[in-house]
Design a protein around this motif. Structure first.
Motif, PDB file in Angstrom:
ATOM      1  N   ALA A   4     106.359   4.618  20.830  1.00  0.00           N
ATOM      2  CA  ALA A   4     106.680   5.433  19.656  1.00  0.00           C
ATOM      3  C   ALA A   4     107.541   6.639  20.029  1.00  0.00           C
ATOM      4  O   ALA A   4     108.522   6.960  19.346  1.00  0.00           O
ATOM      5  N   ALA A   5     107.191   7.317  21.125  1.00  0.00           N
ATOM      6  CA  ALA A   5     107.954   8.491  21.541  1.00  0.00           C
ATOM      7  C   ALA A   5     109.361   8.099  21.996  1.00  0.00           C
ATOM      8  O   ALA A   5     110.344   8.784  21.689  1.00  0.00           O
ATOM      9  N   GLY A   6     109.474   6.989  22.733  1.00  0.00           N
ATOM     10  CA  GLY A   6     110.780   6.536  23.196  1.00  0.00           C
ATOM     11  C   GLY A   6     111.679   6.118  22.050  1.00  0.00           C
ATOM     12  O   GLY A   6     112.886   6.402  22.046  1.00  0.00           O
ATOM     13  N   ALA A   7     111.106   5.437  21.057  1.00  0.00           N
ATOM     14  CA  ALA A   7     111.886   5.029  19.893  1.00  0.00           C
ATOM     15  C   ALA A   7     112.369   6.238  19.118  1.00  0.00           C
ATOM     16  O   ALA A   7     113.517   6.281  18.650  1.00  0.00           O
ATOM     17  N   ALA A   8     111.512   7.250  18.988  1.00  0.00           N
ATOM     18  CA  ALA A   8     111.905   8.468  18.281  1.00  0.00           C
ATOM     19  C   ALA A   8     112.990   9.215  19.048  1.00  0.00           C
ATOM     20  O   ALA A   8     113.921   9.773  18.447  1.00  0.00           O
ATOM     21  N   ALA A   9     112.873   9.238  20.363  1.00  0.00           N
ATOM     22  CA  ALA A   9     113.894   9.909  21.175  1.00  0.00           C
ATOM     23  C   ALA A   9     115.253   9.220  21.021  1.00  0.00           C
ATOM     24  O   ALA A   9     116.294   9.886  20.938  1.00  0.00           O
ATOM     25  N   LEU A  10     115.244   7.891  20.990  1.00  0.00           N
ATOM     26  CA  LEU A  10     116.497   7.172  20.776  1.00  0.00           C
ATOM     27  C   LEU A  10     117.036   7.446  19.382  1.00  0.00           C
ATOM     28  O   LEU A  10     118.246   7.617  19.196  1.00  0.00           O
ATOM     29  N   ALA A  11     116.151   7.508  18.392  1.00  0.00           N
ATOM     30  CA  ALA A  11     116.584   7.825  17.027  1.00  0.00           C
ATOM     31  C   ALA A  11     117.252   9.191  16.974  1.00  0.00           C
ATOM     32  O   ALA A  11     118.274   9.371  16.300  1.00  0.00           O
ATOM     33  N   ALA A  12     116.700  10.156  17.691  1.00  0.00           N
ATOM     34  CA  ALA A  12     117.297  11.489  17.723  1.00  0.00           C
ATOM     35  C   ALA A  12     118.676  11.461  18.381  1.00  0.00           C
ATOM     36  O   ALA A  12     119.612  12.117  17.911  1.00  0.00           O
ATOM     37  N   ARG A  13     118.794  10.677  19.456  1.00  0.00           N
ATOM     38  CA  ARG A  13     120.082  10.553  20.142  1.00  0.00           C
ATOM     39  C   ARG A  13     121.111   9.896  19.234  1.00  0.00           C
ATOM     40  O   ARG A  13     122.274  10.317  19.181  1.00  0.00           O
ATOM     41  N   MET A  14     120.702   8.872  18.510  1.00  0.00           N
ATOM     42  CA  MET A  14     121.621   8.158  17.626  1.00  0.00           C
ATOM     43  C   MET A  14     122.028   9.019  16.431  1.00  0.00           C
ATOM     44  O   MET A  14     123.184   8.979  15.988  1.00  0.00           O
ATOM     45  N   LEU A  15     121.102   9.813  15.916  1.00  0.00           N
ATOM     46  CA  LEU A  15     121.434  10.729  14.826  1.00  0.00           C
ATOM     47  C   LEU A  15     122.454  11.752  15.288  1.00  0.00           C
ATOM     48  O   LEU A  15     123.474  11.985  14.615  1.00  0.00           O
ATOM     49  N   ALA A  16     122.200  12.371  16.438  1.00  0.00           N
ATOM     50  CA  ALA A  16     123.131  13.375  16.954  1.00  0.00           C
ATOM     51  C   ALA A  16     124.511  12.777  17.208  1.00  0.00           C
ATOM     52  O   ALA A  16     125.545  13.384  16.882  1.00  0.00           O
ATOM     53  N   HIS A  17     124.529  11.565  17.777  1.00  0.00           N
ATOM     54  CA  HIS A  17     125.798  10.888  18.057  1.00  0.00           C
ATOM     55  C   HIS A  17     126.559  10.599  16.762  1.00  0.00           C
ATOM     56  O   HIS A  17     127.774  10.833  16.684  1.00  0.00           O
ATOM     57  N   THR A  18     125.861  10.087  15.761  1.00  0.00           N
ATOM     58  CA  THR A  18     126.517   9.740  14.502  1.00  0.00           C
ATOM     59  C   THR A  18     127.120  10.967  13.834  1.00  0.00           C
ATOM     60  O   THR A  18     128.277  10.940  13.373  1.00  0.00           O
ATOM     61  N   LEU A  19     126.362  12.050  13.773  1.00  0.00           N
ATOM     62  CA  LEU A  19     126.882  13.268  13.160  1.00  0.00           C
ATOM     63  C   LEU A  19     128.052  13.833  13.962  1.00  0.00           C
ATOM     64  O   LEU A  19     129.051  14.293  13.388  1.00  0.00           O
ATOM     65  N   GLU A  20     127.962  13.762  15.277  1.00  0.00           N
ATOM     66  CA  GLU A  20     129.050  14.230  16.138  1.00  0.00           C
ATOM     67  C   GLU A  20     130.327  13.436  15.879  1.00  0.00           C
ATOM     68  O   GLU A  20     131.418  14.010  15.746  1.00  0.00           O
ATOM     69  N   GLN A  21     130.203  12.115  15.816  1.00  0.00           N
ATOM     70  CA  GLN A  21     131.376  11.267  15.593  1.00  0.00           C
ATOM     71  C   GLN A  21     131.940  11.451  14.189  1.00  0.00           C
ATOM     72  O   GLN A  21     133.162  11.451  13.997  1.00  0.00           O
ATOM     73  N   ALA A  22     131.074  11.593  13.201  1.00  0.00           N
ATOM     74  CA  ALA A  22     131.541  11.798  11.830  1.00  0.00           C
ATOM     75  C   ALA A  22     132.338  13.099  11.721  1.00  0.00           C
ATOM     76  O   ALA A  22     133.406  13.136  11.094  1.00  0.00           O
TER      77      ALA A  22
END
Length: 204
Positions: free
Chosen positions: A28-46
């Motif tokens: 659960a913690a690892g999945a959430a950490a990846l979700a946070a990384r993907m959110l940050a990446h998406t907003l950065e790219q946008a």
């Protein structure tokens, strides 16, 4: 493309809330950490694409405690997804953008599941949307990573079996029924299931 808006749909990256299908592989913690990384990446790219204003359409609402401690750029708008299935939430956000006034020339609706949807892809989508009514970036699982629209019709989002291989096909059929022109972009890969982790960029 002047007046374009990128609307990013995301859940708060909390254990047990985001990327739950990856919990068997990451915990659960690892999945959430990846979700946070993907959110940050998406907003950065946008933001880096430079083609549009960026909005985060969040679940739960941006003021909820689940978003506490999640760092978000100051220059993005923040709205709530609200109730209903994914289609209802996307329709509501798209309609809100188009009803904001003549300043909205189109929307790019994206999630945070596709690291390959980078600034270059978003620039390509923005350019293509200037020549078509709609565009879609299909994913290998039958869904889509991006849906671009220059006009709004609720039928594009209604009564779709979300998270199934029929999503993109059904959406294309709806666009065709409306008589709208549609451009298909390159096939992409979402990161939803443990088997999808091979498509993460190196270093992730």
């Amino acid at each position: 493309m002047s007046g374009l808006r990128i609307i990013v749909f995301a859940k708060a990256p909390r254990p047990g809330l985001a990327k739950t299908r990856l919990i068997p592989a990451l915990g659960a913690a690892g999945a959430a950490a990846l979700a946070a990384r993907m959110l940050a990446h998406t907003l950065e790219q946008a933001r880096a694409s430079g083609v549009a204003a960026v909005e985060l359409c969040a679940s739960p609402a941006p003021g909820d405690a689940a978003w506490g401690g999640v760092e978000l750029p100051d220059d993005i708008a923040r709205t709530a997804q609200g109730e209903g299935d994914l289609g209802a939430r996307m329709a509501r956000a798209a309609q809100r953008a188009f009803e904001a006034g003549e300043s909205c020339a189109g929307v790019l609706l994206i999630g945070t599941d596709c690291p390959a949807l980078d600034a270059a892809c978003l620039r390509q989508a923005a350019n293509a949307l200037g020549e078509t009514d709609a565009l879609i970036a299909p994913t290998a699982d039958g869904g889509y990573a991006l849906l671009g629209l220059r006009r709004f019709d609720a039928s594009v989002f209604a009564d779709i079996a979300w998270s199934t291989p029929a999503v993109a096909t059904t959406t294309l059929a709806r666009l065709d029924a409306l008589g709208w022109s549609c451009t298909r972009l390159t096939l992409l890969y979402d990161i939803d299931e443990p088997a999808d982790l091979v498509h993460l960029p190196p270093g992730w």
